[in-house]
Design a protein around this motif. Structure first.
Motif, mmCIF file in Angstrom:
data_model
loop_
_atom_site.group_PDB
_atom_site.id
_atom_site.type_symbol
_atom_site.label_atom_id
_atom_site.label_comp_id
_atom_site.label_asym_id
_atom_site.label_seq_id
_atom_site.Cartn_x
_atom_site.Cartn_y
_atom_site.Cartn_z
ATOM 1 N N LEU A 33 -37.745 -5.978 30.333
ATOM 2 C CA LEU A 33 -39.196 -5.803 30.353
ATOM 3 C C LEU A 33 -39.776 -6.099 31.736
ATOM 4 C CD1 LEU A 33 -40.114 -7.453 26.919
ATOM 5 C CD2 LEU A 33 -40.152 -5.006 27.488
ATOM 6 N N ALA A 34 -39.191 -7.090 32.419
ATOM 7 C CA ALA A 34 -39.649 -7.410 33.772
ATOM 8 C C ALA A 34 -39.341 -6.268 34.732
ATOM 9 C CB ALA A 34 -38.995 -8.698 34.261
ATOM 10 N N ALA A 35 -38.174 -5.636 34.571
ATOM 11 C CA ALA A 35 -37.821 -4.500 35.418
ATOM 12 C C ALA A 35 -38.795 -3.346 35.208
ATOM 13 C CB ALA A 35 -36.396 -4.056 35.138
ATOM 14 N N LEU A 36 -39.155 -3.098 33.945
ATOM 15 C CA LEU A 36 -40.145 -2.058 33.653
ATOM 16 C C LEU A 36 -41.512 -2.419 34.236
ATOM 17 C CD1 LEU A 36 -39.271 -1.191 29.936
ATOM 18 C CD2 LEU A 36 -38.834 0.208 31.965
ATOM 19 N N SER A 37 -41.875 -3.695 34.138
ATOM 20 C CA SER A 37 -43.158 -4.147 34.686
ATOM 21 C C SER A 37 -43.197 -3.965 36.196
ATOM 22 C CB SER A 37 -43.395 -5.620 34.330
ATOM 23 O OG SER A 37 -43.426 -5.815 32.931
ATOM 24 N N LEU A 38 -42.120 -4.355 36.863
ATOM 25 C CA LEU A 38 -42.060 -4.212 38.315
ATOM 26 C C LEU A 38 -42.141 -2.745 38.716
ATOM 27 C CD1 LEU A 38 -41.662 -5.457 41.110
ATOM 28 C CD2 LEU A 38 -39.177 -5.309 40.731
ATOM 29 N N ALA A 39 -41.402 -1.899 37.992
ATOM 30 C CA ALA A 39 -41.438 -0.471 38.287
ATOM 31 C C ALA A 39 -42.838 0.094 38.081
ATOM 32 C CB ALA A 39 -40.425 0.266 37.415
ATOM 33 N N ALA A 40 -43.523 -0.361 37.027
ATOM 34 C CA ALA A 40 -44.871 0.134 36.746
ATOM 35 C C ALA A 40 -45.858 -0.283 37.837
ATOM 36 C CB ALA A 40 -45.338 -0.379 35.384
ATOM 37 N N ILE A 41 -45.756 -1.547 38.286
ATOM 38 C CA ILE A 41 -46.675 -2.028 39.324
ATOM 39 C C ILE A 41 -46.408 -1.332 40.647
ATOM 40 C CG2 ILE A 41 -47.288 -4.020 40.736
ATOM 41 C CD1 ILE A 41 -46.908 -5.765 38.267
ATOM 42 N N VAL A 42 -45.151 -1.308 41.066
ATOM 43 C CA VAL A 42 -44.810 -0.673 42.348
ATOM 44 C C VAL A 42 -45.136 0.818 42.301
ATOM 45 C CG1 VAL A 42 -42.930 -0.095 43.916
ATOM 46 C CG2 VAL A 42 -43.050 -2.380 42.917
ATOM 47 N N GLY A 43 -44.785 1.470 41.185
ATOM 48 C CA GLY A 43 -45.081 2.885 41.054
ATOM 49 C C GLY A 43 -46.573 3.167 41.096
ATOM 50 N N SER A 44 -47.362 2.310 40.447
ATOM 51 C CA SER A 44 -48.818 2.490 40.440
ATOM 52 C C SER A 44 -49.401 2.335 41.835
ATOM 53 C CB SER A 44 -49.464 1.492 39.477
ATOM 54 O OG SER A 44 -49.060 1.741 38.146
ATOM 55 N N LEU A 45 -48.937 1.328 42.570
ATOM 56 C CA LEU A 45 -49.429 1.126 43.929
ATOM 57 C C LEU A 45 -49.015 2.279 44.850
ATOM 58 C CD1 LEU A 45 -48.800 -2.720 44.303
ATOM 59 C CD2 LEU A 45 -51.003 -1.560 44.022
ATOM 60 N N LEU A 46 -47.819 2.820 44.643
ATOM 61 C CA LEU A 46 -47.390 3.968 45.445
ATOM 62 C C LEU A 46 -48.228 5.204 45.124
ATOM 63 C CD1 LEU A 46 -43.497 3.570 45.354
ATOM 64 C CD2 LEU A 46 -45.037 3.176 47.295
ATOM 65 N N LEU A 88 -51.299 5.092 44.094
ATOM 66 C CA LEU A 88 -52.578 4.829 44.739
ATOM 67 C C LEU A 88 -52.510 5.208 46.217
ATOM 68 C CD1 LEU A 88 -55.410 3.612 45.114
ATOM 69 C CD2 LEU A 88 -54.323 1.356 45.288
ATOM 70 N N ALA A 89 -51.433 4.819 46.879
ATOM 71 C CA ALA A 89 -51.261 5.161 48.289
ATOM 72 C C ALA A 89 -51.242 6.671 48.485
ATOM 73 C CB ALA A 89 -49.979 4.525 48.828
ATOM 74 N N ALA A 90 -50.539 7.369 47.596
ATOM 75 C CA ALA A 90 -50.501 8.829 47.686
ATOM 76 C C ALA A 90 -51.875 9.431 47.496
ATOM 77 C CB ALA A 90 -49.520 9.375 46.644
ATOM 78 N N SER A 91 -52.648 8.851 46.571
ATOM 79 C CA SER A 91 -54.014 9.334 46.340
ATOM 80 C C SER A 91 -54.889 9.122 47.572
ATOM 81 C CB SER A 91 -54.617 8.605 45.146
ATOM 82 O OG SER A 91 -55.983 8.939 44.979
#
Length: 268
Positions: A246-259, A261-264
């Protein structure tokens, strides 16, 4: 107090629980923020979260300054700037598929005072809870409550832009109140400490007109996890693989979301 005898009389491993409660007392007496955010083992997860919040706010302020907003970019950023830098706005989430906002909003803040108070609470509450739960459970808790906070916000006011880490912070507090309450007398001191921070954060929220729906959503999500998470060491070890996943999924979700955002930001 002879904590070993106390827990032995309850049929529990007195040595283990004596060590745990002495550790809690040492942290509380030495300052609720102990252990340090940056120590021999490198940065704590709490320290990384604080850094991420500070970094995103700094970039937003630089952008606002370039736009000619001056001190407004620091003290009271306009709604358009907050949404541009990842604020939660459900019409964009549902209408344009920007689901990454469900997490990036928790790293965006509406001014220096808003940021400062939230980071102070995270600095006070985070390290103690992180040390108790471990990084995987702490990261999952922080991520889960960010989602439950914005989820209740959607039901309450779907067209209102929302920013700030307070949903997750109330999640940490709500979790702690329930989790340590389940321990009985052993957890009373920390439970009451968390109650104090809940009151401080609630009063601050009233003063600045914060998102009480998000606060409630985060607290409910944290309380739910605090009511079911095993307390005993053996049960916790059994569930370690689950929470690492679950922590791995959480980390992926946070990092992916921030990336995302950067792309946006780069495409607008």
């Amino acid at each position: 107090m002879d904590w070993k005898r106390f827990f032995d009389n309850l049929g529990m491993n007195g040595t283990r629980w004596q060590w745990r409660i002495m550790n809690w007392e040492r942290r509380l007496k030495g300052g609720p923020g102990a252990p340090p955010l940056f120590g021999h083992g490198g940065p704590s997860l709490t320290g990384i979260l604080i850094f991420a919040n500070l970094a995103l706010f700094t970039l937003m302020v630089i952008h606002g300054t370039i736009l000619g907003l001056g001190l407004q970019a620091i003290l009271n950023p306009p709604t358009q700037l907050l949404v541009y830098w990842g604020g939660q706005y459900w019409p964009l989430v549902l209408g344009q598929g920007e689901w990454w906002r469900c997490l990036t909003y928790a790293f965006t803040h509406g001014g220096l005072i808003h940021l400062g108070f939230n980071m102070m609470v995270l600095y006070q509450v985070g390290p103690l809870l992180e040390a108790e739960l471990g990084k995987p459970r702490f990261l999952f808790l922080y991520t889960l409550t960010a989602l439950t906070a914005t989820g209740l916000g959607y039901l309450w006011h779907p067209a209102v832009p929302v920013v700030g880490a307070s949903g997750s912070l109330f999640g940490l507090i709500g979790f702690s109140v329930v989790y340590y309450h389940r321990m009985g007398r052993a957890g009373e001191q920390i439970r009451n400490f968390m109650f104090q921070w809940a009151i401080f954060a609630f009063i601050f929220g009233l003063l600045v007109g914060a998102d009480n729906a998000g606060h409630l959503g985060g607290a409910l999500g944290g309380a739910l996890l605090g009511g079911v998470l095993p307390i005993g060491v053996r049960s916790r070890r059994i569930m370690d693989p689950l929470f690492k996943g679950l922590a791995a999924l959480s980390l992926a979700a946070i990092v992916g979301s921030l990336l995302l955002l950067a792309a946006s930001l780069l495409t607008t």
